[in-house]
Design an enzyme around this catalytic site. Structure first.
Site, PDB file in Angstrom:
ATOM      1  N   THR A 205       0.825  -1.225   0.000  1.00  0.00           N
ATOM      2  CA  THR A 205       0.000   0.000   0.000  1.00  0.00           C
ATOM      3  C   THR A 205       0.848   1.259   0.000  1.00  0.00           C
ATOM      4  O   THR A 205       0.396   2.317  -0.447  1.00  0.00           O
ATOM      5  CB  THR A 205      -0.926   0.013   1.232  1.00  0.00           C
ATOM      6  OG1 THR A 205      -0.120  -0.135   2.419  1.00  0.00           O
ATOM      7  CG2 THR A 205      -1.922  -1.118   1.170  1.00  0.00           C
ATOM      8  N   CYS A 206       2.069   1.158   0.488  1.00  0.00           N
ATOM      9  CA  CYS A 206       2.916   2.355   0.495  1.00  0.00           C
ATOM     10  C   CYS A 206       3.259   2.801  -0.917  1.00  0.00           C
ATOM     11  O   CYS A 206       3.544   3.976  -1.149  1.00  0.00           O
ATOM     12  CB  CYS A 206       4.173   2.101   1.303  1.00  0.00           C
ATOM     13  SG  CYS A 206       5.129   0.680   0.754  1.00  0.00           S
ATOM     14  N   TYR A 207       3.261   1.847  -1.867  1.00  0.00           N
ATOM     15  CA  TYR A 207       3.550   2.190  -3.257  1.00  0.00           C
ATOM     16  C   TYR A 207       2.337   2.014  -4.161  1.00  0.00           C
ATOM     17  O   TYR A 207       2.471   2.082  -5.384  1.00  0.00           O
ATOM     18  CB  TYR A 207       4.709   1.333  -3.777  1.00  0.00           C
ATOM     19  CG  TYR A 207       6.006   1.597  -3.061  1.00  0.00           C
ATOM     20  CD1 TYR A 207       6.683   2.798  -3.236  1.00  0.00           C
ATOM     21  CD2 TYR A 207       6.534   0.644  -2.200  1.00  0.00           C
ATOM     22  CE1 TYR A 207       7.866   3.044  -2.567  1.00  0.00           C
ATOM     23  CE2 TYR A 207       7.726   0.877  -1.525  1.00  0.00           C
ATOM     24  CZ  TYR A 207       8.385   2.092  -1.705  1.00  0.00           C
ATOM     25  OH  TYR A 207       9.561   2.339  -1.044  1.00  0.00           O
TER      26      TYR A 207
END
Length: 1153
Positions: free
Chosen positions: A1120-1122
């Site tokens: 989710t960070c990317y």
């Protein structure tokens, strides 16, 4: 020796000095002027000597005459004939009194005795029944006798008025009281032939003619009657002391003075020549008497009806209209004598006195009163409008002079409440203020009487209002009333800066039928060429509410009026209301939105007659608009949703749409074209009313969105230009009024929501550019913020390391995570980890289980601060930190997967929450309050008081809604105050500390002016994305592929096939699985950062997997960070669908890798 010098010969001799011609002429002129001055000085000296000798001789003669007169009076025996009275008594008396007293403006003791003796003799003589022995019998004698009587009567009255002008009522002496009362009795009886007992019947005509001439003199400027009476009345106390009985000499003085002042009004059988004299007297009365501060209040109550009589008041009103320029000029000259004074202008007292004399109202009663009998309403309205407009101009000029004179003073405070010295504008104990004199205007009977008059005025049907001619002003009927109350609104706002025009607006808003009547005129004028805006199935869509056919009874309107009389003022001085009718049925469960609202062409919402702003409409229409906007915006503050949407009082929803389109068009064109000073009040009122309607529509829609966009559809400026314009006008934060801003700052809804989101992003882009130019880097480096965060203590670590940064949090954050096992996680933060940090921290901090926020009891389950958090340590610091986290998410364009409560967002946007907002927070409490508000019986039966009970840690806390609230029972009279006080506590006061702390943190990163572009629901969309279905084509267009995938890969084709076949809820779950937010970016996936990415995960699978064999068993995962979906190389769509659904429902992502 020079040859020319040698031949010169002087005929005057060798010793004579040479002089030029010019010098000789100058010396001759000087000598001539000296001789002329000497002659003038001698002539002046002779004149002074003659004047002194004449004065000395006259004074000696006057003193001698007084001695002889006193001797004669002491030795007088028996009565005198009228002629002897004139010659022996009056002639010498008038001579020495005029010279020894009147000219010196003082009364000596001997002169006082002479006056008393003369006045008593004449009074006894006039009341004598012997026609041959009366002074007044000369009026029926020869022409010489009549002439002599007229001359001496004039002189006698002048002496009496002189005595009155020197009498100080506030510090009277016994001898002065007796002298003045005797003098006034004499003046009254000399001007009243009915008091003469000796005039035969055949001489009545001559006597009346003589008195008529005398009264004409008395009313003339030469007699100085009104100046003397004015000077005397100014010594009276206000209000008049009731301890003086009618038999008291001081009461007689006052009554005689008023009687004498009204003599010219009662002349009868006057010809054209005499009419001019009478009008001159009335003019002097208006100038000198009606401008006396507290004029009616200074007089005994028994005398005031004489001033109110139609024979007095009607001529005054008529002359004020006919001779308005001359009278106002003279009144203005009175003010010029005190240029530096801070007292009320004289025209202001003329206005107040006329209102008092035209109305008979009980100051202690709420709504009791009436107009003076036989009052000419039209003249009254015109005069009040005339004087009020003149007073407003005078006050404005006085304010400008004051600011100019005091601008160099260090201690000058331009925000002072009033520039007037209140010594003159209060009276009595308890004090009455100047505005109290206008209390009848604030009562409903006043407006109802005027509306009844308006009905009786016949106006030709073809006399429509002119839009094109600003000078046109018929001022008939309703227009007169409109001008009248518009002036009063401006006057109250100017003179009462604290409560402003609350009392007038309260009355106007709740008078049955008045607002519909105003709207009827505006609708007929502004929409005369427009087709109907919408066709709905609602009743009365094209008629006024005041009509019985509309289905809204007059009884309901009367109920509205009844509750309005129970005035009360809460902390904002804005809360008031009304009760429903006894038979009204209220369905509290009917909170459904209005049915389908049809979209119509924008041209129908853009009113052609208002496209030029206020400049394009007449003065009459401007006045109607000002009064309507001011009154309706006041009513909207307390009009609940049941009344607005269900009962549709006072307007149908069709009419509400027309009203909204009118205000929207007017406000936009006014702000975009620039506003002149004279239209500032109109535009401010229109914008205020428009904002209230927009906020209501934002909560529960009654207008199609195209209505709000219509005026600016064809000429809106580009986004970048609009953003820079907004920044310029917002730089001067705290503009004094809406009219001081631009269209984009004052009414941003004129731009579509998507364009305002682009503006918001443009603001942030400009901010980042300016920071970059200032040397604040945004990439990895020395200026970035590096933090280490434990995953199981993410909120505490973030609060400790970031909360003190304030606005420096705008810099990029580089996060290093520590796993729950205590080991540092590998990886460099290029934006993805900081995004994950913000989203994970938000999930923890805004979770109801954490205790800082809780979910509302509505179906939406929106977040609002938990009041129990007040028990936590550093609670305000926590809320400030959460404000900064939300600000950071907005600043970086990171979506958070939650919505705030409408009530909480309203506080963040700096707006006040009204009663109906409670339905979005606590529907049960809202229904209960509505039950109390519309309760038909006695509210005492409900046993309520002004308190609210809260539970905290097992303890019950009783909080008073007002000082002493636990001892105040809720009754039918104060139930509206209770309802709004309870709502105010729940919606504003209770969460104020938390919202203020959150706001401080939020505005460290996001400018308040940026937030003002949005309403509450739009703010939530800005924070969390759109609440609509995901656009599959847009997502596919802006998706990136890594690890070997391309748009033509078989698995990718299968993915989009499966994704398109999902239900909307499932697509949102996929998006949340990948990005941690279930909503799409507002401007589309083009603005998702980092971009949505599908990464290839190579997995071994048999070749025949595509034909039914075993497929890849691995589950999809996500970073989710990317914003990356890690998708195995599935061969069949059924497998991809099953695995993807399993993954998104397992509430896991990175862990599945």
């Amino acid at each position: 020796m020079n040859e020319s010098r040698k031949n010169q010969v002087s005929l005057r001799g060798a010793s004579a000095k040479e002089i030029t011609r010019d010098a000789l002429l100058d010396r001759v002129n000087q000598e001539r002027e000296l001789r002329n001055y000497a002659r003038r000085a001698k002539a002046a000296a002779l004149l002074i000597q003659r004047a002194w000798r004449r004065h000395h001789a006259t004074e000696s003669a006057a003193l001698q005459l007084r001695e002889e007169w006193e001797t004669m009076i002491r030795s007088r025996s028996g009565s005198l004939t009228g002629v002897r009275m004139s010659v022996e008594i009056l002639r010498p008396f008038l001579f020495f009194i005029d010279y020894l007293c009147v000219r010196l403006r003082k009364i000596g003791s001997r002169d006082r005795e002479c006056m008393m003796s003369c006045f008593r003799i004449v009074l006894e003589d006039v009341t004598s029944k012997d026609p041959c022995k009366s002074f007044c019998s000369m009026t029926v004698g020869s022409s010489e006798e009549r002439r002599l009587w007229f001359y001496q009567s004039k002189k006698l009255i002048s002496v009496c008025l002189f005595v009155l002008s020197l009498f100080d009522y506030s510090h009277p002496r016994a001898q002065d009281v007796v002298l003045t009362s005797t003098a006034m009795r004499l003046s009254v009886i000399l001007t009243d032939p009915n008091g003469w007992n000796h005039i035969p019947l055949d001489g009545k005509k001559d006597a009346n003619a003589a008195v008529k001439n005398l009264v004409k003199f008395v009313g003339s400027k030469r007699s100085r009657l009104y100046d003397c009476i004015r000077k005397f009345i100014l010594t009276l106390e206000a209000p008049f002391s009731s301890k003086h009985l009618p038999t008291d000499d001081r009461f007689v003085i006052v009554a005689s003075a008023i009687t004498l002042s009204l003599r010219p009004f009662h002349l009868t059988n006057i010809d054209i020549n005499e009419k001019a004299a009478m009008e001159s007297a009335i003019q002097q009365y208006c100038i000198s008497m009606l401008t006396i501060p507290w004029f009616p209040q200074r007089l005994p109550a028994i005398l005031v009806p004489a001033l109110r009589h139609k024979s007095v008041l009607s001529p005054c009103l008529r002359n004020l209209l006919i001779l308005k320029e001359k009278i106002l000029e003279e009144i203005s000259e009175m003010d010029q004598l005190k240029l530096t004074s801070r007292k009320m202008p004289h025209v202001g007292w003329a206005l107040a006195n006329i209102v008092c004399l035209a109305t008979e109202s009980d100051m202690s009663a709420a709504d009791l009163g009436k107009f003076t009998e036989s009052l000419d309403y039209s003249s009254y309205l015109h005069v009040v409008i005339l004087l009020a407009e003149n007073l407003l101009v005078s006050l404005e000029n006085s304010t400008q002079r004051k600011m100019k004179n005091e601008e160099i003073e260090v201690n000058y405070d331009p925000s002072a409440e009033s520039f007037l010295d209140m010594d003159e504008t209060t009276c009595g104990s308890p004090n009455l203020s100047y505005l109290d004199l206008f209390r009848p205007i604030c009562q409903q009977w006043h407006l109802k009487e005027l509306l009844a008059f308006e009905k009786s005025v016949s106006i030709c049907e073809n006399d429509s209002l002119s839009l094109g001619n600003p000078e046109y002003s018929s001022k008939q009927g309703l227009l007169q009333i409109t001008y009248y109350y518009s002036c009063m609104l401006q006057l109250f706002s100017t003179l009462g800066p604290v409560i402003k025009s609350f009392s007038v607006l309260n009355m106007l808003s709740f008078t049955p039928g008045f607002l519909p009547k105003l709207w009827g005129e505006l609708e007929k004028t502004l929409f005369h060429d427009n087709v109907p805006i919408a066709n709905t199935n609602l009743p009365c869509s094209n008629t006024l509410i005041g009509d019985r056919s509309c289905g809204i009874s007059g009884r309901r309107q009367k109920s509205l009026s009844k509750e309005a009389s129970n005035k009360w003022v809460n902390m904002l001085h804005k809360i008031t209301g009304r009760s429903p009718t006894e038979n009204d049925h209220i369905d509290f469960n009917d909170q459904t939105s209005i049915g389908h609202i049809e979209e119509h062409p924008s041209e129908e919402w853009d009113i052609e007659s208002l496209r030029q702003g206020p400049e394009g409409i007449s003065k009459d229409i401007s006045c109607l608009l000002l009064l309507f906007c001011s009154s309706y915006s006041h009513l909207l503050l307390v009009l609940d949703d049941i009344e607005f949407y269900d009962k549709q009082v006072p307007f149908t929803l069709e009419q509400q749409r027309k009203i909204t389109s009118m205000l929207n068009t007017l406000a936009y064109n006014s702000l975009s074209r620039g506003i002149s000073t004279r239209y500032k009040g109109l535009v401010d009122s229109a914008v205020r009313c428009l904002h209230l309607l927009y906020e209501r529509n934002s909560r529960r829609q009654f207008c199609h969105h195209s209505l709000w966009l219509a005026p600016g559809k064809n000429n809106r400026m580009p986004i970048a230009v609009a953003a820079r314009t907004h920044e310029v006008f917002s730089a001067a934060d705290g503009a004094p009024s809406p009219s001081a801003g631009s269209a984009i700052t004052t009414m941003p809804h004129i731009f579509p929501f998507e364009e305002r989101v682009k503006m918001f992003r443009e603001f942030i882009s400009m901010e980042k550019v300016s920071r970059r130019l200032a040397g604040e880097g945004t990439g990895p480096g020395s200026r970035s913020i590096e933090i280490v965060v434990r995953r199981d203590h993410i909120f505490e670590d973030g609060l400790r390391q970031l909360n003190s940064l304030g606005s420096r949090l705008k810099a990029s954050i580089h996060v290093s995570f520590v796993s729950e096992s205590g080991l540092p996680e590998a990886g460099l933060d290029y934006g993805g980890l900081s995004k994950e940090f913000l989203t994970d921290l938000s999930k923890v901090a805004f979770s109801p289980e954490y205790g800082l926020f809780y979910q509302t009891s509505t179906v939406d389950r929106h977040l609002i601060p938990n009041t129990s958090a007040r028990l936590l340590d550093n609670k305000m610091g926590m809320f400030e930190f959460l404000g900064r986290i939300v600000g950071k998410a907005l600043y970086e364009g990171i979506l958070l997967d939650f919505y705030f409560s409408h009530v909480f967002v309203q506080k963040l946007l700096g707006r006040y929450n009204f009663l109906d907002e409670l339905s979005t927070l606590d529907p049960e409490l809202y229904r209960n309050l509505m039950y109390v508000k519309h309760y038909d019986g006695d509210v005492r039966d409900l046993v309520l008081d002004f308190t609210v009970t809260e539970e905290s840690l097992g303890k019950r806390l009783v909080i008073e809604l007002k000082p002493g609230g636990k001892d105040i029972c809720v009754t039918n009279d104060n139930k509206l105050q209770y309802v709004h006080s309870m709502a105010d506590y729940k919606l504003n006061k209770q969460i104020l500390p938390f919202s203020s702390a959150f706001y401080r943190g939020l505005t460290d990163l996001i400018s308040p002016s940026w937030l003002k572009l949005f309403n509450a629901s739009e703010f939530n969309q800005l924070l969390s994305g759109g609440d609509h279905d995901i656009d599959v084509d847009d997502l596919r267009k802006h998706t990136q592929y890594t690890g070997g995938y391309s748009e033509g890969s078989r698995t990718i084709k299968l993915f989009w096939e499966v994704f398109a076949g999902f239900e909307p809820k499932e697509r949102c779950m996929v998006l949340k699985f990948v990005t941690s937010c279930s909503r799409a970016p507002l401007l589309g996936f083009k603005h998702l950062h980092p971009a949505f990415t599908i990464h290839k995960v190579n997995c071994d699978a048999p070749l025949w997997a595509s034909f039914g064999g075993p497929d890849v068993d691995r589950l999809p995962s996500a970073s989710t960070c990317y914003n990356t979906l890690k998708l195995p190389t599935y061969k069949r769509s059924s497998t991809l669908r099953a695995k993807l659904l399993y993954a998104i429902n397992s509430n896991a992502g990175f862990e599945l890798s």
